[in-house]
Design a protein around this motif. Structure first.
Motif, mmCIF file in Angstrom:
data_model
loop_
_atom_site.group_PDB
_atom_site.id
_atom_site.type_symbol
_atom_site.label_atom_id
_atom_site.label_comp_id
_atom_site.label_asym_id
_atom_site.label_seq_id
_atom_site.Cartn_x
_atom_site.Cartn_y
_atom_site.Cartn_z
ATOM 1 N N SER A 1 16.500 -60.267 62.287
ATOM 2 C CA SER A 1 16.076 -60.625 60.962
ATOM 3 C C SER A 1 14.903 -59.642 60.421
ATOM 4 O O SER A 1 14.446 -59.001 61.217
ATOM 5 C CB SER A 1 15.337 -62.104 61.259
ATOM 6 N N LEU A 2 14.783 -59.459 59.171
ATOM 7 C CA LEU A 2 14.052 -58.476 58.730
ATOM 8 C C LEU A 2 13.496 -58.986 57.376
ATOM 9 O O LEU A 2 14.158 -59.144 56.451
ATOM 10 C CB LEU A 2 14.694 -57.168 58.444
ATOM 11 N N ASN A 3 12.147 -59.440 57.424
ATOM 12 C CA ASN A 3 11.574 -59.842 56.342
ATOM 13 C C ASN A 3 11.046 -58.826 55.226
ATOM 14 O O ASN A 3 10.536 -57.828 55.421
ATOM 15 C CB ASN A 3 10.194 -60.800 56.578
ATOM 16 N N MET A 4 11.301 -58.713 53.957
ATOM 17 C CA MET A 4 11.603 -58.041 53.072
ATOM 18 C C MET A 4 10.398 -57.765 52.121
ATOM 19 O O MET A 4 10.372 -57.082 50.962
ATOM 20 C CB MET A 4 12.804 -58.090 52.273
ATOM 21 N N GLY A 5 9.286 -58.486 52.490
ATOM 22 C CA GLY A 5 8.071 -58.343 51.842
ATOM 23 C C GLY A 5 6.945 -59.026 52.238
ATOM 24 O O GLY A 5 7.090 -60.020 52.858
#
Length: 309
Positions: free
Chosen positions: A109-113
């Motif tokens: 997963s990669l949180n975008m902000g």
């Protein structure tokens, strides 16, 4: 014409809910493994994983806590394993990246902000806690910034992309979609993008049908046919959001990370229960769920044999 296949992801334990909120929340490695295998058997193609301290249930990104359940799940299932880089909003990016860096999973997963991540309203619903850290962590979210700067995102991409890991891009608001477009335009990420639009967390977009439509329209305009869309709904609207997204051509995520509920006023006893409900909704629409290998093909994943699990 071949039927569209819907990918079900299941987020097994997460870092939002605390052990006192449900006796069914998996905490130990054995509980997480058993719950994950059950979710896969029920139809989840992707299993999204966090770890917890086995004594008090506190979220923990120590790779040594991930290893036992990863090994069991891989032995007993062919599901795609997706490791968190979000960890808990209070953790540094260096701490959060450790499991994915260690195990080189097919998906991370990669949180975008950067955002607020308000969990403190749960203190209005839950009063009795077994561990001191639980209420304190919820209250601390009143003054907490979930830090995901451009430098943080670049670090995660530069570290994990060479390992062949692809990403579940977690977008909690419209700005996160624009951030992802920035990285796509500069060649730092590549299609097909797997975009998880997240609804119902205080600090992000809400969970009204108009919010879901808005995120889908924006993603369509920015990414066209370069992405696969998935949704998660936090809390009681989980399954209504599943139904809406599936009817709009999307993939879905369920699991006790996102909602503890199996129905009005009733706790879900397992992750598999939520997967089965989502599957019933999807198949009731005349759609088919994707197998793990079909999800790998749809998302262009490297395969389980190329991880370090």
């Amino acid at each position: 014409m071949a039927k569209r296949k819907v990918i079900i992801s299941c987020a097994i334990t997460g870092a939002i809910h605390t052990p006192s909120m449900s006796p069914y929340l998996p905490v130990t490695a054995q509980e997480i493994a058993e719950s994950a295998v059950g979710a896969a058997e029920a139809g989840a193609a992707i299993i999204h994983l966090h770890a917890r301290n086995p004594v008090d249930g506190r979220p923990d990104q120590n790779p040594d806590l991930f290893a036992p359940f990863l090994q069991i799940i891989k032995q007993r299932s062919d599901a795609v394993l997706n490791l968190t880089t979000g960890g808990h909003p209070s953790m540094s990016v260096q701490e959060r990246i450790r499991p994915a860096q260690t195990f080189a999973p097919e998906v991370a997963s990669l949180n975008m902000g950067t955002m607020g991540f308000g969990l403190f309203p749960m203190l209005d619903r839950f009063k009795d806690f077994k561990h001191d850290w639980e209420a304190a962590a919820l209250e601390a979210s009143r003054d907490l910034v979930f830090k995901n700067t451009y430098a943080d995102i670049e670090h995660l991409l530069a570290t994990l992309s060479p390992l062949g890991t692809r990403f579940e891009f977690e977008c909690y608001d419209t700005s996160h979609l624009y951030n992802l477009k920035y990285f796509l335009d500069r060649g730092l990420v590549k299609a097909p993008l797997f975009i998880q639009t997240c609804f119902g967390i205080l600090g992000g977009i809400g969970s009204h049908p108009d919010d879901i439509m808005h995120m889908k329209r924006t993603a369509d305009r920015l990414f066209g046919d370069q992405y696969q869309w998935s949704v998660l709904g936090a809390g009681a609207r989980q399954m209504s959001i599943v139904a809406m997204a599936a009817s709009m051509g999307g993939n879905v995520r369920v699991g006790l990370e996102d909602s503890l509920w199996g129905g009005p006023g009733r706790l879900a006893r397992t992750n598999a229960e939520q997967v089965a409900t989502a599957r019933q909704i999807i198949e009731g629409m005349g759609l088919e769920i994707a197998t793990p290998d079909e999800a790998r093909a749809i998302l262009d994943l490297k395969g389980a044999d190329r991880t370090s699990i």
